[in-house]
Write a protein that holds these residues in place. Sequence first.
Motif, PDB file in Angstrom:
ATOM      1  N   THR A 222     -17.808 -54.202 -62.569  1.00  0.00           N
ATOM      2  CA  THR A 222     -17.129 -53.422 -63.593  1.00  0.00           C
ATOM      3  C   THR A 222     -15.665 -53.874 -63.639  1.00  0.00           C
ATOM      4  N   PRO A 223     -14.965 -53.650 -64.750  1.00  0.00           N
ATOM      5  CA  PRO A 223     -13.582 -54.140 -64.872  1.00  0.00           C
ATOM      6  C   PRO A 223     -12.647 -53.664 -63.773  1.00  0.00           C
ATOM      7  N   ASP A 224     -12.909 -52.467 -63.197  1.00  0.00           N
ATOM      8  CA  ASP A 224     -12.041 -51.975 -62.127  1.00  0.00           C
ATOM      9  C   ASP A 224     -12.498 -52.426 -60.741  1.00  0.00           C
ATOM     10  N   ASP A 245     -34.046 -52.068 -66.531  1.00  0.00           N
ATOM     11  CA  ASP A 245     -32.906 -51.264 -66.938  1.00  0.00           C
ATOM     12  C   ASP A 245     -31.627 -51.800 -66.328  1.00  0.00           C
ATOM     13  N   LEU A 246     -30.512 -51.435 -66.959  1.00  0.00           N
ATOM     14  CA  LEU A 246     -29.214 -51.650 -66.341  1.00  0.00           C
ATOM     15  C   LEU A 246     -28.842 -50.411 -65.538  1.00  0.00           C
ATOM     16  N   TYR A 247     -28.253 -50.641 -64.381  1.00  0.00           N
ATOM     17  CA  TYR A 247     -27.788 -49.561 -63.512  1.00  0.00           C
ATOM     18  C   TYR A 247     -26.351 -49.853 -63.093  1.00  0.00           C
ATOM     19  N   ARG A 248     -25.609 -48.791 -62.897  1.00  0.00           N
ATOM     20  CA  ARG A 248     -24.300 -48.910 -62.256  1.00  0.00           C
ATOM     21  C   ARG A 248     -24.506 -48.672 -60.770  1.00  0.00           C
ATOM     22  N   LEU A 249     -24.083 -49.634 -59.951  1.00  0.00           N
ATOM     23  CA  LEU A 249     -24.249 -49.582 -58.502  1.00  0.00           C
ATOM     24  C   LEU A 249     -22.876 -49.419 -57.868  1.00  0.00           C
ATOM     25  N   HIS A 285     -16.249 -52.767 -73.393  1.00  0.00           N
ATOM     26  CA  HIS A 285     -17.633 -52.845 -73.846  1.00  0.00           C
ATOM     27  C   HIS A 285     -18.502 -53.567 -72.815  1.00  0.00           C
ATOM     28  N   LEU A 286     -19.723 -53.095 -72.681  1.00  0.00           N
ATOM     29  CA  LEU A 286     -20.714 -53.730 -71.829  1.00  0.00           C
ATOM     30  C   LEU A 286     -21.820 -54.280 -72.724  1.00  0.00           C
ATOM     31  N   PHE A 287     -21.852 -55.599 -72.864  1.00  0.00           N
ATOM     32  CA  PHE A 287     -22.907 -56.252 -73.638  1.00  0.00           C
ATOM     33  C   PHE A 287     -24.080 -56.582 -72.715  1.00  0.00           C
ATOM     34  N   TYR A 308     -27.204 -56.354 -77.269  1.00  0.00           N
ATOM     35  CA  TYR A 308     -26.903 -54.920 -77.360  1.00  0.00           C
ATOM     36  C   TYR A 308     -25.531 -54.668 -76.741  1.00  0.00           C
ATOM     37  N   VAL A 309     -24.979 -53.492 -77.010  1.00  0.00           N
ATOM     38  CA  VAL A 309     -23.700 -53.130 -76.428  1.00  0.00           C
ATOM     39  C   VAL A 309     -23.685 -51.659 -76.056  1.00  0.00           C
ATOM     40  N   LEU A 310     -23.001 -51.363 -74.966  1.00  0.00           N
ATOM     41  CA  LEU A 310     -22.737 -50.005 -74.490  1.00  0.00           C
ATOM     42  C   LEU A 310     -21.235 -49.864 -74.261  1.00  0.00           C
ATOM     43  N   PRO A 311     -20.711 -48.648 -74.324  1.00  0.00           N
ATOM     44  CA  PRO A 311     -19.335 -48.459 -73.844  1.00  0.00           C
ATOM     45  C   PRO A 311     -19.274 -48.795 -72.356  1.00  0.00           C
ATOM     46  N   ALA A 312     -18.184 -49.372 -71.923  1.00  0.00           N
ATOM     47  CA  ALA A 312     -18.047 -49.701 -70.505  1.00  0.00           C
ATOM     48  C   ALA A 312     -18.175 -48.450 -69.658  1.00  0.00           C
ATOM     49  N   THR A 313     -18.788 -48.582 -68.490  1.00  0.00           N
ATOM     50  CA  THR A 313     -19.038 -47.425 -67.647  1.00  0.00           C
ATOM     51  C   THR A 313     -17.820 -47.072 -66.800  1.00  0.00           C
ATOM     52  N   THR A 314     -17.778 -45.835 -66.370  1.00  0.00           N
ATOM     53  CA  THR A 314     -16.776 -45.359 -65.410  1.00  0.00           C
ATOM     54  C   THR A 314     -17.510 -44.650 -64.293  1.00  0.00           C
ATOM     55  N   GLU A 315     -16.763 -44.188 -63.324  1.00  0.00           N
ATOM     56  CA  GLU A 315     -17.381 -43.475 -62.207  1.00  0.00           C
ATOM     57  C   GLU A 315     -18.121 -42.231 -62.679  1.00  0.00           C
ATOM     58  N   LYS A 316     -17.688 -41.678 -63.809  1.00  0.00           N
ATOM     59  CA  LYS A 316     -18.327 -40.472 -64.342  1.00  0.00           C
ATOM     60  C   LYS A 316     -19.545 -40.794 -65.207  1.00  0.00           C
ATOM     61  N   GLY A 317     -19.818 -42.082 -65.412  1.00  0.00           N
ATOM     62  CA  GLY A 317     -20.996 -42.434 -66.190  1.00  0.00           C
ATOM     63  C   GLY A 317     -20.633 -43.171 -67.452  1.00  0.00           C
ATOM     64  N   VAL A 318     -21.508 -43.088 -68.445  1.00  0.00           N
ATOM     65  CA  VAL A 318     -21.319 -43.795 -69.696  1.00  0.00           C
ATOM     66  C   VAL A 318     -21.630 -42.851 -70.851  1.00  0.00           C
ATOM     67  N   LYS A 319     -20.826 -42.912 -71.869  1.00  0.00           N
ATOM     68  CA  LYS A 319     -21.047 -42.089 -73.051  1.00  0.00           C
ATOM     69  C   LYS A 319     -21.656 -42.954 -74.143  1.00  0.00           C
ATOM     70  N   GLY A 320     -22.753 -42.471 -74.723  1.00  0.00           N
ATOM     71  CA  GLY A 320     -23.382 -43.194 -75.808  1.00  0.00           C
ATOM     72  C   GLY A 320     -24.610 -43.962 -75.362  1.00  0.00           C
ATOM     73  N   LYS A 321     -25.393 -44.379 -76.348  1.00  0.00           N
ATOM     74  CA  LYS A 321     -26.606 -45.143 -76.094  1.00  0.00           C
ATOM     75  C   LYS A 321     -26.428 -46.571 -76.575  1.00  0.00           C
TER      76      LYS A 321
END
Length: 680
Positions: A222-224, A245-249, A285-287, A308-321
């Motif tokens: 992730t960017p951070d 699926d994509l997962y945030r680890l 953005h997360l493509f 496809y694209v998603l908003p970039a994730t944060t520790e609190k999760g991701v908003k949008g599909k």
Amino acid sequence: MRPDQLDLLTTVSEPEIHPSATWAVVSTSRPSFEVDGYVGQLWRIPLDGSGQPRRITRGRADSGARFSPDGTVLAFLRAVDGKPQLHLMEATGGEPLAVTDQKLGVREFCFSPDGSTIAFTARVPEAGRYGTDDDIPAALEDPRHFTGNKLQMNGLGWLNGRPLQVFTLAVPALDGEPTLKPIGRAKPAPSGEKDDPEAVTLVPRATRVTDDQVDWSNPTFTPDGAALIVSGEAHDGRENDLVDDLYRLELQGKRSGQLTRLTNTGKPKQWIGAAAPVHSSDGKHLFFVGQPLGETGLDFIGHHAQVYVLPATTEKGVKGKPTIVTDASITVASQPRPFGADGVIFTDDHRGSGRVLTATAKGKVEVVFDGALMAQAAAAVGDTVVATVAGSRTMGEVALVRDGSVTVLTDFSAALQQQTSIVDPIEFETTGADGYPVHGWVLKPTRRGKGRTPVLLNIHGGPYAAYHETYFDEFQAYLEAGYAVVACNPRGAMGYGAEHGQAIKGDFGNLDMADILTFLDGALAANPDLDADRVGIMGGSYGGYMTAWIIGHDHRWAGAIVERGFLDGATFVGSSDIGWFFAGEYQGHSAEEMNRQSPMWLTDQVTTPTLVLHSELDLRCPIAQGLNYYGRLKQAGVDAELLVFPGENHELTRSGSPWHRRQRFEKILEFWGRHLPVKA
């Protein structure tokens, strides 16, 4: 090209551009008869006209180059005892440093945004399996227990007991004191434990981040730098669908190792298979590359890869599909890489060629290059775009793309061009009885025998694959022997839209056979120098299916070669690594439908002399398919032959032993020499 010239074939990896945009790195690979394997190194390609391409590593098989974000470190994979291990070197040059010693090798890796950490994936073998214990040979390992559909993978073998796991590693100082193996009095006393955590290692210690039985892939930070985005099948029901699926680890603090699912959340009406995540340069953005899989998660036919694209994730999760940013006319063919502030650059497969395209998060898609050369992969730094390209006379070069045109910077196929005779394909299109256009190519030998030229009809695999207007060793070997080649992309093939790819679902051997024979008849009519009375037919995988199917219905052929064929859907189930879904999705799930579309039941109608060619370790189209078909041909009194390659799998023609590939060509040409001789 003669069979003994296979070692002139050099392929090129996707490009990696230095952050300065003044040079790029690619890896090359070629078959070598000397080592009976594949050899290749990393090459530095100047982009600013400052010099010529030059080799910068000297390993047997170096690949997968990536720069650290600041451009000071170049990381790559080097095959050590056949297992790829991660190596680092200063980007300015120097001796590479091995930083992993994974038992089964490293698969892929990425740098953290600050360059201090590398994440990588590697298969972790269960103790006592896959060579981890010298006292337990493969034949004496414990039994394998399965409860799901996913048992094996072609080229790998059994899936259980060696999951693909995620690790992180602190990047060491490359100018530090080297770690040396202690000997004599300095050698520590043995602890008695095979995996002593205090034992001296010659590589930095890696931290295992995942600890499960899931195969994780495509790691990207992730960017951070606080987490990784990874792709995997961790959902309930994963044994019954094709969904990744994509997962945030998470990587930090108490949450380290925690996974958050980002795709196919809730109860999706249409499933997506998600892979190849990449963040935009602005970090917003997360493509990713996604394949629509319908309501069942199995409807893969004609549903090619899209961006496809998603908003970039944060520790609190991701908003949008996820939002799709490319349409069905685009078939994504390479890993997207960042482009501009909020976009990606990639290549697509289009009518037997490949284009370079860009896409933004808002769905704006532009064609950067669409020319005579086929783009295979692309990357960009600022406004500098570099692509690997192929053409009718090269298997791969590096090119600078600017203002819609390319400047080729390398000459990796120089020896191929100088030492062999190369024939350029002639594009051809004809129209079937139902008005449908069929697109393909005709190739004619430069050295011809007396009279009209005998013809080999080649049929590609897949079926959702395609022939391309690029150098193909198969065709060139037959041309060198004096044969003309006819090849097309019938309905069912890739690169012509979803409807084209889906047209044969539930009806193998109908529209596809009509297209193939229509194309052949049209090519013969348009080229009177080709001998319509002396034609052979051949194909591999699905091409093997179509060859077997056609010779059960049409008897004009001087001979046929059925290679690694998908020949019977009913027995494909349970034996092929994809048998649990492939035959049913394509042919229907009932035995009656599978048998209706099976060439195995047509052997008593075959009159064509046939060579059945298969590999012992083929798990995609298991050898039983070929053995059964050959046996039935013999019982039917057909002039049939069988050629079996030991130690090879479904990829024999692409990545098999160079000597086996050479012997295969020699046997094929010997077969055609008997049944379809070129008149001297």
